[in-house]
Design a protein around this motif. Sequence first.
Motif, PDB file in Angstrom:
ATOM      1  N   SER A   1     -88.646   2.228  31.961  1.00  0.00           N
ATOM      2  CA  SER A   1     -87.681   2.985  32.742  1.00  0.00           C
ATOM      3  C   SER A   1     -88.054   4.464  32.726  1.00  0.00           C
ATOM      4  N   LEU A   2     -87.272   5.249  33.458  1.00  0.00           N
ATOM      5  CA  LEU A   2     -87.439   6.697  33.441  1.00  0.00           C
ATOM      6  C   LEU A   2     -86.237   7.268  32.697  1.00  0.00           C
ATOM      7  N   TYR A   3     -86.488   7.852  31.531  1.00  0.00           N
ATOM      8  CA  TYR A   3     -85.406   8.456  30.748  1.00  0.00           C
ATOM      9  C   TYR A   3     -85.106   9.833  31.342  1.00  0.00           C
ATOM     10  N   ILE A   4     -83.837  10.119  31.558  1.00  0.00           N
ATOM     11  CA  ILE A   4     -83.427  11.371  32.203  1.00  0.00           C
ATOM     12  C   ILE A   4     -82.663  12.203  31.193  1.00  0.00           C
ATOM     13  N   ARG A   5     -83.050  13.459  31.021  1.00  0.00           N
ATOM     14  CA  ARG A   5     -82.444  14.313  30.015  1.00  0.00           C
ATOM     15  C   ARG A   5     -81.861  15.585  30.664  1.00  0.00           C
ATOM     16  N   PRO A   6     -80.607  15.522  31.142  1.00  0.00           N
ATOM     17  CA  PRO A   6     -79.929  16.744  31.588  1.00  0.00           C
ATOM     18  C   PRO A   6     -79.547  17.590  30.364  1.00  0.00           C
ATOM     19  N   THR A   7     -79.673  18.886  30.474  1.00  0.00           N
ATOM     20  CA  THR A   7     -79.443  19.803  29.356  1.00  0.00           C
ATOM     21  C   THR A   7     -78.719  21.044  29.884  1.00  0.00           C
ATOM     22  N   MET A   8     -77.823  21.613  29.094  1.00  0.00           N
ATOM     23  CA  MET A   8     -77.224  22.889  29.502  1.00  0.00           C
ATOM     24  C   MET A   8     -77.216  23.856  28.326  1.00  0.00           C
TER      25      MET A   8
ATOM     26  N   LEU B   1     -97.135   4.945  26.663  1.00  0.00           N
ATOM     27  CA  LEU B   1     -95.909   5.755  26.727  1.00  0.00           C
ATOM     28  C   LEU B   1     -95.218   5.801  25.367  1.00  0.00           C
ATOM     29  N   VAL B   2     -94.997   7.008  24.872  1.00  0.00           N
ATOM     30  CA  VAL B   2     -94.270   7.202  23.612  1.00  0.00           C
ATOM     31  C   VAL B   2     -92.945   7.869  23.985  1.00  0.00           C
ATOM     32  N   PHE B   3     -91.847   7.368  23.437  1.00  0.00           N
ATOM     33  CA  PHE B   3     -90.533   7.853  23.851  1.00  0.00           C
ATOM     34  C   PHE B   3     -90.436   9.386  23.803  1.00  0.00           C
TER      35      PHE B   3
ATOM     36  N   VAL C   1     -90.600   5.906  30.027  1.00  0.00           N
ATOM     37  CA  VAL C   1     -90.545   5.288  28.697  1.00  0.00           C
ATOM     38  C   VAL C   1     -90.767   3.777  28.761  1.00  0.00           C
ATOM     39  N   GLY C   2     -91.267   3.255  27.655  1.00  0.00           N
ATOM     40  CA  GLY C   2     -91.497   1.815  27.539  1.00  0.00           C
ATOM     41  C   GLY C   2     -90.374   1.170  26.756  1.00  0.00           C
ATOM     42  N   PRO C   3     -90.447  -0.159  26.555  1.00  0.00           N
ATOM     43  CA  PRO C   3     -89.394  -0.856  25.815  1.00  0.00           C
ATOM     44  C   PRO C   3     -89.350  -0.375  24.367  1.00  0.00           C
TER      45      PRO C   3
ATOM     46  N   ILE D   1     -80.286  14.921  40.780  1.00  0.00           N
ATOM     47  CA  ILE D   1     -81.130  14.085  39.917  1.00  0.00           C
ATOM     48  C   ILE D   1     -81.867  13.066  40.791  1.00  0.00           C
ATOM     49  N   GLY D   2     -81.164  12.550  41.802  1.00  0.00           N
ATOM     50  CA  GLY D   2     -81.792  11.625  42.751  1.00  0.00           C
ATOM     51  C   GLY D   2     -82.978  12.285  43.452  1.00  0.00           C
ATOM     52  N   LYS D   3     -82.814  13.541  43.862  1.00  0.00           N
ATOM     53  CA  LYS D   3     -83.918  14.269  44.548  1.00  0.00           C
ATOM     54  C   LYS D   3     -85.087  14.488  43.595  1.00  0.00           C
ATOM     55  N   LEU D   4     -84.767  14.804  42.333  1.00  0.00           N
ATOM     56  CA  LEU D   4     -85.830  15.008  41.334  1.00  0.00           C
ATOM     57  C   LEU D   4     -86.622  13.712  41.147  1.00  0.00           C
ATOM     58  N   ILE D   5     -85.908  12.597  41.058  1.00  0.00           N
ATOM     59  CA  ILE D   5     -86.581  11.301  40.888  1.00  0.00           C
ATOM     60  C   ILE D   5     -87.411  10.960  42.124  1.00  0.00           C
ATOM     61  N   GLU D   6     -86.877  11.287  43.287  1.00  0.00           N
ATOM     62  CA  GLU D   6     -87.610  11.050  44.538  1.00  0.00           C
ATOM     63  C   GLU D   6     -88.979  11.756  44.498  1.00  0.00           C
ATOM     64  N   GLU D   7     -89.007  12.975  43.986  1.00  0.00           N
ATOM     65  CA  GLU D   7     -90.275  13.729  43.899  1.00  0.00           C
ATOM     66  C   GLU D   7     -91.289  13.041  42.990  1.00  0.00           C
ATOM     67  N   ASP D   8     -90.807  12.440  41.911  1.00  0.00           N
ATOM     68  CA  ASP D   8     -91.713  11.879  40.893  1.00  0.00           C
ATOM     69  C   ASP D   8     -91.629  10.356  40.823  1.00  0.00           C
ATOM     70  N   LYS D   9     -91.200   9.736  41.928  1.00  0.00           N
ATOM     71  CA  LYS D   9     -90.902   8.288  41.860  1.00  0.00           C
ATOM     72  C   LYS D   9     -92.126   7.440  41.528  1.00  0.00           C
ATOM     73  N   HIS D  10     -93.342   7.943  41.853  1.00  0.00           N
ATOM     74  CA  HIS D  10     -94.558   7.181  41.538  1.00  0.00           C
ATOM     75  C   HIS D  10     -94.769   7.087  40.016  1.00  0.00           C
ATOM     76  N   LEU D  11     -94.025   7.902  39.241  1.00  0.00           N
ATOM     77  CA  LEU D  11     -94.183   7.898  37.778  1.00  0.00           C
ATOM     78  C   LEU D  11     -93.110   7.059  37.066  1.00  0.00           C
ATOM     79  N   VAL D  12     -92.212   6.433  37.854  1.00  0.00           N
ATOM     80  CA  VAL D  12     -91.213   5.539  37.235  1.00  0.00           C
ATOM     81  C   VAL D  12     -91.930   4.234  36.899  1.00  0.00           C
ATOM     82  N   PRO D  13     -92.058   3.898  35.596  1.00  0.00           N
ATOM     83  CA  PRO D  13     -92.878   2.735  35.260  1.00  0.00           C
ATOM     84  C   PRO D  13     -92.232   1.420  35.681  1.00  0.00           C
TER      85      PRO D  13
END
Length: 399
Positions: free
Chosen positions: A163-170, A51-53, A194-196, A145-157
Amino acid sequence: MWKRPSSSSNFSRGLWKLLNTRSMSTSRLDASKLQVKRVAQRSEPKPSDELVFGKTFTDHMLTIEWTMDKGWDAPVIKPYGPISLDPASCVLHYAFELFEGLKAYRTEEGKVVLFRAEKNMERMNKSAARICLPGFDSEELIKLIGKLIEEDKHLVPKGQGYSLYIRPTMLGTTDGLGVGYPDKALLYVITSPVGPYYKTGFKAVRLLATDFATRAWPGGVGDKKLGANYAPCVLPQLQAAEKGYQQNLWLFGSEKYITEVGTMNVFFVFKDPKTGKKELVTAPLDGTILEGVTRDSILTLSRERLDPKEWEINERYYTIYEVAERSKKGELVEAFGSGTAVVVSPIKEIGWQGEDIQVPLLPGEQSGELTKTVASWISAIQYGKEQHDNWSRVVADVN
Ligand SMILES: *Cc1c(COP(=O)(O)O)cnc(C)c1O
Protein backbone atom coordinates in the motif's frame (compact mmCIF):
# COMPACT_ATOMS: atom_id res chain seq x y z
CA MET A 1 -12.59 3.92 37.79
CA TRP A 2 -12.09 7.42 36.45
CA LYS A 3 -14.58 9.72 34.78
CA ARG A 4 -14.35 10.48 31.09
CA PRO A 5 -12.63 13.87 30.76
CA SER A 6 -14.50 16.50 28.76
CA SER A 7 -13.51 16.27 25.13
CA SER A 8 -12.08 18.99 22.91
CA SER A 9 -15.49 19.34 21.25
CA ASN A 10 -16.58 20.99 24.48
CA PHE A 11 -14.50 24.10 23.74
CA SER A 12 -16.51 27.26 24.20
CA ARG A 13 -17.75 28.93 21.00
CA GLY A 14 -15.44 31.88 21.51
CA LEU A 15 -12.40 29.68 21.97
CA TRP A 16 -13.38 27.55 18.99
CA LYS A 17 -13.57 30.67 16.85
CA LEU A 18 -10.21 31.88 18.11
CA LEU A 19 -8.60 28.56 17.25
CA ASN A 20 -10.21 28.02 13.92
CA THR A 21 -10.98 31.28 12.19
CA ARG A 22 -9.26 33.72 14.56
CA SER A 23 -10.57 36.49 12.30
CA MET A 24 -13.56 36.36 9.96
CA SER A 25 -11.54 37.58 6.98
CA THR A 26 -9.08 34.68 6.88
CA SER A 27 -9.11 32.14 4.03
CA ARG A 28 -10.32 28.60 4.38
CA LEU A 29 -8.38 25.63 3.09
CA ASP A 30 -9.28 25.52 -0.60
CA ALA A 31 -8.20 22.61 -2.83
CA SER A 32 -9.13 24.53 -5.98
CA LYS A 33 -6.22 26.94 -5.37
CA LEU A 34 -3.68 24.11 -5.70
CA GLN A 35 -0.38 24.88 -7.46
CA VAL A 36 1.69 21.98 -8.80
CA LYS A 37 5.47 22.09 -9.33
CA ARG A 38 6.50 18.70 -10.73
CA VAL A 39 9.85 16.91 -10.51
CA ALA A 40 11.87 17.05 -13.73
CA GLN A 41 11.94 13.28 -13.93
CA ARG A 42 9.63 10.77 -12.24
CA SER A 43 11.36 8.04 -10.29
CA GLU A 44 11.00 4.34 -11.02
CA PRO A 45 9.18 2.22 -8.42
CA LYS A 46 11.56 0.30 -6.14
CA PRO A 47 11.29 -3.51 -6.26
CA SER A 48 8.52 -4.36 -3.80
CA ASP A 49 10.74 -6.61 -1.66
CA GLU A 50 13.10 -3.67 -0.96
CA LEU A 51 10.43 -1.52 0.68
CA VAL A 52 11.19 -0.78 4.34
CA PHE A 53 8.38 0.84 6.32
CA GLY A 54 8.68 4.64 6.23
CA LYS A 55 12.12 4.76 4.56
CA THR A 56 11.17 5.26 0.90
CA PHE A 57 9.16 8.31 -0.14
CA THR A 58 7.44 9.30 -3.37
CA ASP A 59 8.49 12.12 -5.73
CA HIS A 60 6.16 14.82 -4.41
CA MET A 61 4.87 16.32 -1.16
CA LEU A 62 1.92 18.58 -0.39
CA THR A 63 2.55 21.71 1.72
CA ILE A 64 0.11 24.34 2.96
CA GLU A 65 1.08 27.33 5.07
CA TRP A 66 -1.25 29.02 7.54
CA THR A 67 -1.02 32.35 9.32
CA MET A 68 -3.39 33.82 11.85
CA ASP A 69 -3.87 36.97 9.75
CA LYS A 70 -4.47 35.41 6.37
CA GLY A 71 -5.66 31.87 7.14
CA TRP A 72 -4.78 28.97 4.80
CA ASP A 73 -2.54 29.89 1.88
CA ALA A 74 -2.75 28.20 -1.55
CA PRO A 75 -1.81 24.49 -1.30
CA VAL A 76 1.33 23.46 -3.20
CA ILE A 77 2.44 20.08 -4.51
CA LYS A 78 6.20 20.18 -5.06
CA PRO A 79 9.21 17.84 -5.20
CA TYR A 80 9.81 15.93 -1.94
CA GLY A 81 12.56 17.64 0.03
CA PRO A 82 13.73 19.33 3.24
CA ILE A 83 11.69 22.05 4.93
CA SER A 84 13.35 25.07 6.45
CA LEU A 85 12.55 26.26 9.99
CA ASP A 86 13.85 29.03 12.20
CA PRO A 87 15.83 27.53 15.13
CA ALA A 88 13.43 29.34 17.48
CA SER A 89 10.39 27.75 15.80
CA CYS A 90 7.86 26.75 18.49
CA VAL A 91 7.59 23.16 17.19
CA LEU A 92 11.27 22.58 18.01
CA HIS A 93 10.95 23.76 21.62
CA TYR A 94 7.41 23.08 22.78
CA ALA A 95 6.29 20.22 20.51
CA PHE A 96 3.50 21.90 18.57
CA GLU A 97 3.27 18.87 16.29
CA LEU A 98 0.67 16.28 15.34
CA PHE A 99 0.35 13.65 12.65
CA GLU A 100 -1.93 11.10 11.04
CA GLY A 101 -1.38 7.73 9.43
CA LEU A 102 -3.63 6.26 6.74
CA LYS A 103 -3.18 4.20 3.60
CA ALA A 104 -4.12 4.10 -0.08
CA TYR A 105 -4.51 0.69 -1.70
CA ARG A 106 -4.27 -0.38 -5.34
CA THR A 107 -7.23 -2.56 -6.34
CA GLU A 108 -7.02 -5.37 -8.91
CA GLU A 109 -8.75 -3.03 -11.39
CA GLY A 110 -5.90 -0.50 -11.03
CA LYS A 111 -7.83 2.03 -8.96
CA VAL A 112 -6.15 3.68 -5.97
CA VAL A 113 -8.52 3.92 -2.99
CA LEU A 114 -8.35 5.58 0.42
CA PHE A 115 -9.79 3.72 3.42
CA ARG A 116 -12.02 5.80 5.77
CA ALA A 117 -9.93 8.95 5.25
CA GLU A 118 -12.62 11.18 6.79
CA LYS A 119 -12.05 9.46 10.15
CA ASN A 120 -8.37 10.43 10.02
CA MET A 121 -9.23 14.00 9.04
CA GLU A 122 -11.70 14.28 11.91
CA ARG A 123 -9.05 12.99 14.33
CA MET A 124 -6.41 15.33 12.87
CA ASN A 125 -8.71 18.31 13.48
CA LYS A 126 -9.19 17.18 17.10
CA SER A 127 -5.41 16.83 17.60
CA ALA A 128 -4.86 20.30 16.09
CA ALA A 129 -7.50 21.92 18.30
CA ARG A 130 -5.89 20.45 21.42
CA ILE A 131 -2.55 22.19 20.79
CA CYS A 132 -4.01 25.44 19.40
CA LEU A 133 -3.16 24.69 15.78
CA PRO A 134 -5.68 25.64 13.11
CA GLY A 135 -8.61 23.52 11.99
CA PHE A 136 -9.38 22.84 8.34
CA ASP A 137 -12.10 21.49 6.09
CA SER A 138 -11.56 17.70 6.03
CA GLU A 139 -13.05 17.29 2.58
CA GLU A 140 -10.58 19.80 1.09
CA LEU A 141 -7.56 18.00 2.56
CA ILE A 142 -8.85 14.64 1.31
CA LYS A 143 -9.16 16.16 -2.19
CA LEU A 144 -5.60 17.47 -1.94
CA ILE A 145 -4.26 14.10 -0.74
CA GLY A 146 -6.04 12.61 -3.75
CA LYS A 147 -4.19 15.05 -6.06
CA LEU A 148 -0.87 14.20 -4.41
CA ILE A 149 -1.51 10.48 -4.95
CA GLU A 150 -2.53 11.17 -8.55
CA GLU A 151 0.92 12.72 -9.16
CA ASP A 152 2.76 9.70 -7.75
CA LYS A 153 0.26 6.95 -8.56
CA HIS A 154 2.87 4.90 -10.49
CA LEU A 155 4.64 4.44 -7.11
CA VAL A 156 1.64 2.87 -5.31
CA PRO A 157 2.80 -0.75 -5.00
CA LYS A 158 0.70 -3.65 -6.29
CA GLY A 159 -0.36 -6.76 -4.46
CA GLN A 160 -1.94 -8.05 -1.27
CA GLY A 161 -0.37 -6.39 1.76
CA TYR A 162 1.21 -3.57 -0.28
CA SER A 163 0.00 0.00 0.00
CA LEU A 164 0.92 3.67 0.05
CA TYR A 165 1.29 4.93 3.63
CA ILE A 166 0.17 8.56 3.93
CA ARG A 167 1.58 10.79 6.66
CA PRO A 168 -0.20 14.15 7.10
CA THR A 169 1.67 16.35 9.60
CA MET A 170 1.06 19.77 11.13
CA LEU A 171 3.57 22.02 12.90
CA GLY A 172 3.42 25.33 14.74
CA THR A 173 6.10 27.52 13.10
CA THR A 174 5.95 30.72 15.13
CA ASP A 175 9.50 32.00 15.69
CA GLY A 176 10.27 32.90 19.29
CA LEU A 177 10.75 31.28 22.66
CA GLY A 178 7.67 32.63 24.43
CA VAL A 179 5.14 29.89 25.14
CA GLY A 180 1.84 30.80 23.52
CA TYR A 181 -0.51 29.77 20.77
CA PRO A 182 1.11 29.60 17.33
CA ASP A 183 0.24 32.33 14.82
CA LYS A 184 1.93 30.42 11.99
CA ALA A 185 1.62 26.78 11.00
CA LEU A 186 2.67 24.36 8.27
CA LEU A 187 0.57 21.40 7.16
CA TYR A 188 2.33 18.90 4.92
CA VAL A 189 1.69 15.43 3.58
CA ILE A 190 4.33 12.89 2.53
CA THR A 191 3.67 9.37 1.23
CA SER A 192 5.66 6.17 1.47
CA PRO A 193 5.19 2.93 -0.51
CA VAL A 194 5.08 0.06 2.01
CA GLY A 195 5.03 -3.72 1.97
CA PRO A 196 3.15 -6.17 4.20
CA TYR A 197 4.03 -5.97 7.88
CA TYR A 198 4.10 -9.77 7.99
CA LYS A 199 5.97 -10.96 4.89
CA THR A 200 5.43 -14.67 5.58
CA GLY A 201 2.11 -14.71 7.42
CA PHE A 202 1.36 -13.67 11.00
CA LYS A 203 4.02 -13.74 13.67
CA ALA A 204 2.53 -13.58 17.16
CA VAL A 205 4.30 -11.24 19.61
CA ARG A 206 5.31 -11.34 23.28
CA LEU A 207 4.24 -8.33 25.35
CA LEU A 208 5.46 -7.01 28.67
CA ALA A 209 2.57 -5.82 30.84
CA THR A 210 3.95 -2.38 31.73
CA ASP A 211 3.22 -0.54 34.96
CA PHE A 212 6.70 0.98 35.34
CA ALA A 213 5.78 3.67 32.78
CA THR A 214 2.44 5.27 31.83
CA ARG A 215 1.52 6.05 28.22
CA ALA A 216 -1.56 8.19 28.87
CA TRP A 217 -3.67 9.41 31.77
CA PRO A 218 -7.10 10.97 32.45
CA GLY A 219 -7.19 14.60 31.37
CA GLY A 220 -4.04 14.08 29.29
CA VAL A 221 -3.63 13.83 25.53
CA GLY A 222 -3.30 10.07 24.95
CA ASP A 223 -6.33 10.17 22.66
CA LYS A 224 -4.61 12.63 20.29
CA LYS A 225 -1.93 11.82 17.69
CA LEU A 226 0.56 14.35 19.05
CA GLY A 227 4.25 13.66 18.38
CA ALA A 228 4.95 14.40 22.05
CA ASN A 229 3.12 11.18 23.04
CA TYR A 230 5.55 8.91 21.19
CA ALA A 231 9.14 9.82 22.10
CA PRO A 232 8.65 8.95 25.82
CA CYS A 233 7.38 5.45 24.89
CA VAL A 234 10.58 4.32 23.19
CA LEU A 235 12.65 3.83 26.37
CA PRO A 236 10.01 1.57 28.01
CA GLN A 237 9.94 -0.41 24.76
CA LEU A 238 13.73 -0.89 24.97
CA GLN A 239 13.34 -1.93 28.60
CA ALA A 240 10.79 -4.54 27.50
CA ALA A 241 13.09 -5.64 24.65
CA GLU A 242 15.92 -6.16 27.12
CA LYS A 243 13.71 -8.75 28.83
CA GLY A 244 12.79 -10.41 25.51
CA TYR A 245 9.42 -8.76 24.84
CA GLN A 246 8.62 -6.92 21.59
CA GLN A 247 6.09 -4.41 22.89
CA ASN A 248 4.62 -2.85 26.02
CA LEU A 249 1.11 -3.73 27.09
CA TRP A 250 0.27 -0.38 28.66
CA LEU A 251 -1.49 -0.60 32.03
CA PHE A 252 -3.08 2.28 33.88
CA GLY A 253 -3.64 3.03 37.54
CA SER A 254 -3.59 0.93 40.69
CA GLU A 255 -6.35 -1.21 39.14
CA LYS A 256 -3.92 -2.05 36.27
CA TYR A 257 -6.44 -1.46 33.50
CA ILE A 258 -5.33 -2.65 30.08
CA THR A 259 -5.30 0.31 27.68
CA GLU A 260 -3.22 -0.20 24.51
CA VAL A 261 -0.24 -2.13 23.15
CA GLY A 262 2.78 -0.30 21.71
CA THR A 263 1.15 2.20 19.33
CA MET A 264 -1.88 0.03 18.72
CA ASN A 265 -5.29 -0.56 20.26
CA VAL A 266 -5.76 -3.98 21.81
CA PHE A 267 -8.56 -6.59 21.83
CA PHE A 268 -9.04 -9.70 23.99
CA VAL A 269 -11.45 -12.60 23.51
CA PHE A 270 -12.81 -14.42 26.57
CA LYS A 271 -15.18 -17.37 26.86
CA ASP A 272 -17.96 -17.69 29.42
CA PRO A 273 -17.74 -21.32 30.61
CA LYS A 274 -21.42 -21.38 31.67
CA THR A 275 -23.03 -20.15 28.44
CA GLY A 276 -20.19 -20.99 26.02
CA LYS A 277 -20.60 -17.45 24.67
CA LYS A 278 -17.48 -15.54 23.60
CA GLU A 279 -16.79 -11.91 24.42
CA LEU A 280 -14.68 -9.52 22.32
CA VAL A 281 -13.37 -6.78 24.62
CA THR A 282 -11.48 -3.53 24.12
CA ALA A 283 -11.01 -0.52 26.41
CA PRO A 284 -13.58 2.30 26.18
CA LEU A 285 -12.70 5.68 24.60
CA ASP A 286 -12.32 7.60 27.87
CA GLY A 287 -9.65 10.05 26.73
CA THR A 288 -6.68 7.75 27.45
CA ILE A 289 -7.19 5.57 24.36
CA LEU A 290 -6.27 6.61 20.82
CA GLU A 291 -9.45 6.47 18.74
CA GLY A 292 -8.12 3.99 16.18
CA VAL A 293 -9.83 3.75 12.80
CA THR A 294 -8.92 0.05 12.72
CA ARG A 295 -10.39 -0.34 16.23
CA ASP A 296 -13.64 1.26 15.06
CA SER A 297 -13.70 -0.85 11.89
CA ILE A 298 -13.21 -4.08 13.89
CA LEU A 299 -15.99 -3.16 16.34
CA THR A 300 -18.37 -2.13 13.55
CA LEU A 301 -17.79 -5.26 11.44
CA SER A 302 -17.91 -7.58 14.48
CA ARG A 303 -21.24 -6.10 15.58
CA GLU A 304 -22.60 -6.56 12.07
CA ARG A 305 -21.18 -9.97 11.29
CA LEU A 306 -20.65 -12.05 14.43
CA ASP A 307 -23.67 -14.05 15.56
CA PRO A 308 -25.08 -12.35 18.69
CA LYS A 309 -26.16 -15.77 19.98
CA GLU A 310 -22.47 -16.70 20.19
CA TRP A 311 -20.78 -13.35 20.72
CA GLU A 312 -20.86 -10.32 22.92
CA ILE A 313 -18.90 -7.24 21.83
CA ASN A 314 -17.96 -4.89 24.63
CA GLU A 315 -16.04 -1.66 25.11
CA ARG A 316 -15.38 -1.91 28.82
CA TYR A 317 -12.69 -1.58 31.47
CA TYR A 318 -10.73 -4.76 32.12
CA THR A 319 -7.47 -5.41 33.97
CA ILE A 320 -4.36 -7.53 33.67
CA TYR A 321 -5.64 -9.34 36.79
CA GLU A 322 -8.75 -10.42 34.88
CA VAL A 323 -6.63 -11.64 31.96
CA ALA A 324 -4.28 -13.58 34.27
CA GLU A 325 -7.16 -15.15 36.19
CA ARG A 326 -9.21 -16.09 33.14
CA SER A 327 -6.11 -17.52 31.49
CA LYS A 328 -5.69 -19.84 34.53
CA LYS A 329 -9.32 -20.94 34.20
CA GLY A 330 -8.95 -21.62 30.47
CA GLU A 331 -11.29 -18.76 29.56
CA LEU A 332 -8.78 -16.69 27.56
CA VAL A 333 -9.36 -17.40 23.87
CA GLU A 334 -7.10 -14.99 21.94
CA ALA A 335 -5.75 -11.43 21.82
CA PHE A 336 -4.51 -9.03 19.15
CA GLY A 337 -3.39 -5.45 18.60
CA SER A 338 -4.91 -3.25 15.87
CA GLY A 339 -3.63 -0.33 13.80
CA THR A 340 -3.28 0.96 10.25
CA ALA A 341 0.29 -0.29 9.75
CA VAL A 342 -0.42 -3.94 10.66
CA VAL A 343 -4.24 -4.14 10.61
CA VAL A 344 -4.06 -6.85 13.33
CA SER A 345 -1.11 -8.22 15.27
CA PRO A 346 -1.64 -11.50 17.17
CA ILE A 347 -0.36 -11.86 20.74
CA LYS A 348 1.07 -15.11 22.13
CA GLU A 349 2.47 -14.27 25.56
CA ILE A 350 2.20 -11.53 28.17
CA GLY A 351 4.91 -11.11 30.80
CA TRP A 352 3.37 -10.14 34.13
CA GLN A 353 4.80 -10.36 37.65
CA GLY A 354 7.68 -12.59 36.55
CA GLU A 355 5.52 -15.12 34.71
CA ASP A 356 4.24 -15.42 31.16
CA ILE A 357 0.50 -15.54 30.57
CA GLN A 358 0.03 -17.86 27.59
CA VAL A 359 -2.43 -16.58 25.01
CA PRO A 360 -3.84 -19.47 22.95
CA LEU A 361 -3.10 -19.68 19.20
CA LEU A 362 -4.73 -22.02 16.65
CA PRO A 363 -2.82 -25.33 16.57
CA GLY A 364 0.32 -24.94 14.45
CA GLU A 365 -0.54 -21.32 13.63
CA GLN A 366 0.54 -17.84 14.70
CA SER A 367 -2.88 -16.35 15.44
CA GLY A 368 -6.32 -17.04 16.82
CA GLU A 369 -9.47 -17.57 14.76
CA LEU A 370 -11.05 -14.13 15.13
CA THR A 371 -7.71 -12.41 14.42
CA LYS A 372 -7.64 -14.11 11.00
CA THR A 373 -11.30 -13.39 10.36
CA VAL A 374 -11.15 -9.63 11.06
CA ALA A 375 -7.90 -9.34 9.04
CA SER A 376 -9.63 -10.86 6.01
CA TRP A 377 -12.77 -8.72 6.45
CA ILE A 378 -10.78 -5.52 6.52
CA SER A 379 -8.39 -6.36 3.72
CA ALA A 380 -11.29 -7.31 1.40
CA ILE A 381 -12.71 -3.80 1.88
CA GLN A 382 -9.33 -2.03 1.64
CA TYR A 383 -8.42 -3.73 -1.66
CA GLY A 384 -11.85 -3.03 -3.16
CA LYS A 385 -12.97 -6.69 -3.33
CA GLU A 386 -15.95 -5.73 -1.20
CA GLN A 387 -17.81 -2.47 -0.54
CA HIS A 388 -18.82 -1.33 2.94
CA ASP A 389 -20.85 1.86 3.41
CA ASN A 390 -18.61 4.67 2.19
CA TRP A 391 -15.38 3.32 3.66
CA SER A 392 -13.52 3.41 0.31
CA ARG A 393 -12.96 6.36 -1.96
CA VAL A 394 -11.23 6.16 -5.36
CA VAL A 395 -8.59 8.90 -5.73
CA ALA A 396 -6.63 7.79 -8.79
CA ASP A 397 -6.67 5.32 -11.68
CA VAL A 398 -3.33 3.75 -12.62
CA ASN A 399 -4.59 2.33 -15.96
C1 LIG B 1 -2.35 5.48 15.53
C2 LIG B 1 -2.52 4.76 16.81
C3 LIG B 1 -3.42 3.69 16.95
C4 LIG B 1 -4.14 3.05 15.80
O1 LIG B 1 -4.97 3.91 15.09
P1 LIG B 1 -5.42 3.51 13.62
O2 LIG B 1 -6.29 4.64 13.20
O3 LIG B 1 -6.16 2.23 13.71
O4 LIG B 1 -4.18 3.39 12.80
C5 LIG B 1 -3.60 3.14 18.22
N1 LIG B 1 -2.92 3.60 19.29
C6 LIG B 1 -2.02 4.60 19.18
C7 LIG B 1 -1.31 5.05 20.40
C8 LIG B 1 -1.80 5.21 17.93
O5 LIG B 1 -0.90 6.19 17.82
